[in-house]
Design a protein around this motif. Structure first.
Motif, PDB file in Angstrom:
ATOM      1  N   GLN A 147       1.382   3.494  -3.392  1.00 32.42           N
ATOM      2  CA  GLN A 147       0.411   3.918  -3.779  1.00 32.42           C
ATOM      3  C   GLN A 147       0.643   5.617  -3.551  1.00 32.42           C
ATOM      4  N   LYS A 148       0.931   5.976  -1.686  1.00 34.24           N
ATOM      5  CA  LYS A 148       0.869   7.304  -1.523  1.00 34.24           C
ATOM      6  C   LYS A 148       2.098   8.059  -1.857  1.00 34.24           C
ATOM      7  N   PRO A 178       1.199  -1.234  -0.074  1.00 32.73           N
ATOM      8  CA  PRO A 178      -0.060   0.166   0.255  1.00 32.73           C
ATOM      9  C   PRO A 178       0.920   1.238  -0.214  1.00 32.73           C
ATOM     10  N   GLU A 179       1.823   0.935   0.672  1.00 35.88           N
ATOM     11  CA  GLU A 179       3.016   2.089   0.489  1.00 35.88           C
ATOM     12  C   GLU A 179       3.174   2.989  -0.588  1.00 35.88           C
TER      13      GLU A 179
END
Length: 247
Positions: free
Chosen positions: A126-127, A123-124
């Protein structure tokens, strides 16, 4: 390690200066000077940069910018385990994700491409900003190549950023990586096309795309000075040098 007289310490980024304000004034100045030397030397003298980073770490290991600088210096010297540890420490201190692609590339350097791929799907990612996402894509493609998955590496690099005609800071490296993967897969015609596109985008010479393109075209570069010396040697061997001087 000695600090050149022209280094004042205030050359560092303002955000880093702000971080150093948590330290006593004299200590902050010493740390800043060592960080300046890391930035100054990391491309041309990575070993020297590493030495200054170790001094900064010894002085202020609880400052995120110092841990990050230590990570970059270790990374530049292919000390991937140490770099990964420093990047992780900096990330814990800041909570940011900017170092995520570098951390994944350290996993590659440690011979763990599968771990790098796991990080590419985390998920990181996407940041990350656009530059970070492109960097992550490059790392993931590299991991695929480490595992012998050339076709998957090529597909990984195929993206809107690659297809775009807009030249961004990452464009040359992305096109270069794609060309190199195509060449490794035996697709020489396509590889030449993309090396040429990389050259078009590489205004600051961040890749050796022009050399790779010339190599594919069978172009050989001869040092002009070396050629003059060889010609002079040949003339002296024929005994022509003394005649020319006598004339």
């Amino acid at each position: 390690m000695p600090i050149p007289e022209d280094v004042a310490g205030d050359e560092i980024d303002k955000d880093v200066r702000q971080e150093l304000q948590s330290l006593p004034k004299t200590l902050a100045e010493d740390v800043a000077k060592n960080l300046v030397m890391v930035a100054r030397l990391i491309d041309e003298d990575p070993e020297g940069a590493y030495g200054y980073s170790k001094v900064a770490l010894r002085l202020a290991s609880r400052v995120a910018a110092v841990r990050e600088a230590g990570g970059f210096a270790a990374y530049a010297n292919q000390k991937y385990a140490e770099a990964l540890a420093e990047f992780r420490a900096a990330r814990r201190m800041t909570g940011g994700v900017e170092l995520w692609p570098l951390m994944a590339d350290c996993e590659r350097g440690l011979g763990r491409p599968e771990k790098a791929l796991d990080m590419a799907g985390a998920p990181e990612v996407q940041k990350l900003d656009k530059a970070g996402q492109v960097e992550m894509r490059l790392v993931a493609a590299g991991a695929r190549r480490d595992m012998g998955q050339l076709d998957a590496a090529i597909v990984t690099l195929q993206s809107p950023e690659l297809a775009s005609n807009s030249v961004q800071p990452w464009t040359a490296r992305l096109r270069y990586a794609y060309a190199d993967a195509l060449l490794a897969a035996g697709r020489q015609g396509e590889a030449r096309e993309w090396f040429a596109k990389a050259v078009e985008a590489d205004k600051d010479g961040s890749t050796d795309a022009s050399d790779r393109l010339a190599e594919m075209d069978g172009v050989e570069f001869v040092d002009a000075f070396e050629g003059d010396e060889d010609e002079s040697d040949e003339r002296e061997a024929r005994g022509e040098g003394d005649e020319d001087r006598d004339a």
